[in-house]
Design an enzyme around this catalytic site. Sequence first.
Site, PDB file in Angstrom:
ATOM      1  CG  HIS A  48     176.655 -20.245 121.523  1.00  0.00           C
ATOM      2  ND1 HIS A  48     177.660 -21.164 121.372  1.00  0.00           N
ATOM      3  CD2 HIS A  48     175.492 -20.952 121.525  1.00  0.00           C
ATOM      4  CE1 HIS A  48     177.127 -22.382 121.298  1.00  0.00           C
ATOM      5  NE2 HIS A  48     175.813 -22.271 121.387  1.00  0.00           N
ATOM      6  CG  HIS A  72     172.077 -23.722 118.015  1.00  0.00           C
ATOM      7  ND1 HIS A  72     172.949 -22.713 117.690  1.00  0.00           N
ATOM      8  CD2 HIS A  72     172.456 -24.153 119.250  1.00  0.00           C
ATOM      9  CE1 HIS A  72     173.818 -22.543 118.664  1.00  0.00           C
ATOM     10  NE2 HIS A  72     173.544 -23.402 119.627  1.00  0.00           N
ATOM     11  CD  GLU A  76     167.992 -26.234 125.510  1.00  0.00           C
ATOM     12  OE1 GLU A  76     168.413 -26.852 124.541  1.00  0.00           O
ATOM     13  OE2 GLU A  76     167.813 -26.718 126.640  1.00  0.00           O
ATOM     14  CG  ASP A  77     169.157 -21.346 125.832  1.00  0.00           C
ATOM     15  OD1 ASP A  77     168.690 -22.206 126.598  1.00  0.00           O
ATOM     16  OD2 ASP A  77     170.301 -21.407 125.353  1.00  0.00           O
ATOM     17  CG  ASP A 139     175.462 -26.100 120.517  1.00  0.00           C
ATOM     18  OD1 ASP A 139     175.800 -24.971 120.916  1.00  0.00           O
ATOM     19  OD2 ASP A 139     174.674 -26.862 121.135  1.00  0.00           O
ATOM     20  CG  ASP A 259     204.715 -42.251 115.979  1.00  0.00           C
ATOM     21  OD1 ASP A 259     204.843 -42.056 117.199  1.00  0.00           O
ATOM     22  OD2 ASP A 259     204.084 -43.199 115.500  1.00  0.00           O
TER      23      ASP A 259
HETATM   24 MN    MN Z   1     174.192 -23.672 121.650  1.00  0.00          MN
END
Ligand code: MN
Length: 716
Positions: A48, A72, A76-77, A139, A259
């Site tokens: 990712h 990134h 957070e993770d 992201d 169109d």
């Molecule tokens: Mn992410």
Amino acid sequence: MIRLNEILDKVRGYSPDADLEVIKQAYVFSAMVHQGQVRLSGEPYLSHPLMVAFLLADLNMDVASVATGLLHDTVEDTLTTLDTIEETFGKEITLLVDGVTKISQMSFSTQEERQAENFRKMIIAMTKDIRIILIKLTDRLHNMRTIQFLKSEKREIIAQETLDIYAPLANRLGIGWMKDELEDLTFLVLKPEIYRELLKQVESKRDELKKYSREVMKIIEKELDKNNIKALLQNRIKHLYGIHNKMVVQKISFKEVFDIVAFRVIVKSIKDCYGALGIVHSLWKPVPGRFKDFIAMPKPNMYQSLHTTVIGPKGERIEIQIRTEKMHMISEKGIAAHWRYKESKGKIKQKDQESYDWLKRLYEWQQDVEDPREFIKTVKIDLFPEEVYVFTPKGDVKAFPVGATPIDFAYSVHTDIGNTCSGAKVNGKIVPLKYRLQNGDTVDIVTSKKQKPSKDWLRLVATPKAKQKIKHWFITEQRERSISLGRDILEKEFKKNGINFQKKQKSRHMNEAIEKLKAKNLNDLFSKVGSSKVLVTDVLEIFIPKEEIKDTIDIEAEKLKEVDKRKKLKKTSGVLVRGVDDIMVRYAKCCNPLPGDRIIGFISRGKGLTVHDINCSNLLDFSPERLLEVEWDTGFDEGVYTSKIMVSCENKKGVLGTIATTISEEDANITEVSVNVENDKAMCEFILEIKNLNHLKKVIKSVEKNKDIISVDRIN
Ligand code: MN
């Protein structure tokens, strides 16, 4: 899975001198901390961040952004802290990682209120550095591309949020392809049946469309060639969500969407853009109103192109965009490309300023939105802490400086609306004029023909426009008053001296007076007399010999002069006087007016302005030209005023004490009492200190409640 080298190659491609070590280091770091984590797809988690970094490189972003793409999700993770990031990668990347993390930590619920709050936080994060938004967008793009691995409810929430926030943002930032892709990805999640049906229909027509496109392109190519315009022609089938939207908005079926294919002509120069346009228009008839010149007038997101729609060979509409290569790059990469152009000109250090400029343009972007309410809700709230955004009753959005009031709003609509603004409804509720507008308010101005601007307003407004309009109104009003006062005074004094004022207005003498007294014209002369700059005798002298002038001291002018000398008393005086600058104010002892009473001012020699109740019988004895219109200054209603009441009651022991207690319980001071006893009745006159009319009414009501009281009246 994307490999690091693919990212590095890409960056090298557009930025040969870039320091790739940072990206390599970020890769190693990310691989280490995400080790063992897997995505729901079963792939290693690292896939990712790698893909996000790759997409950022695809957008030609700078090294710090690409490295942040890799990092990134670390804070957070994983157990990684911002401190560690800062120690390893420095401040710039840390700020970017922090910004992206903060946005990620917000959960946007579908409830409006919560959304607004979260958007606010998001925008605050955004304003620090626009690269944060771009990283967040890529992201989100990758997450949307792999959304099928999520549970269905989660999918829908993320898709809706993408549609509401991120797709519009990609559009505002000028990255059209990303907007299209995000929309199609959410379309599949939110309306899978419609999506699949539409896809089937497009697919079934694909060969036909391809053949048709080739034909159209061939015709254009041939004509361009004849005219020596070198061009690259492209065509693309519009994205499904775009087609779907068109069907919904225009209420048409798929068959009626003509169109579906859009054509693009990419040429070498701006001159060729217009040349190609001429050729296209000579081939097919343009549809009126569909030509747009975004070259002469670029969109706020820097987008440039010529757009036109023509009636094609089969009577169908054809959409054609014509642009140069550079314009094409900007339209594909949006803000990122813009950056790179700037960087190549050696303006790297201005990057922060530029991102700020870009953010500023968010303000203008809402113009592209069909329903401005939507954009304001999603993006604009608190974008700039110094501005507030409010709605007109029609749903238009207006921006004001923080602290603006309904008066600012009224003047922004029209000067007359401002001048007659008597109140406002905000979100359906009446608010005072001093109300400070809040983000998202819907403001509806109430006007009244009787309303006029008040000097107080100058303190209430926050926009220079409103301030200037109010001042202008006062200058005009004051001048008009001076002219009319001056004319009245002269007429009266001329009459006293046996001169026909009407006849003399256009006489040689009058012209002489105008010239000698340095007036611009007759009205200016009146105004000078009215404002005491010129004395009546100065004018009369020109018409008759000085010694023949009857003893006419210019009383009114003298008064006004005196008034002018006593400035600065106004603020404590509690009334606003129309037409005359600051003035000394007293309250008439005969009628004791209270805030809330209708009042009028009287100019008396050496005493300035005396405020009377409009019903005061003494007014009948005053000459009308000395009366001035006044009103209570609602901004200063905290003064104390004298008021008299007459209480008629049973002459019993203790009654007076009861009345006195009641009065003081109502927060009023008694300054004087006089009692007159007749048989079994007592007439008590109280002189009180009262705040305003309502206060007095409350006092009277409370006193009346007492069982020994016969009547309570206000007396003057
Ligand atoms: Mn992410």
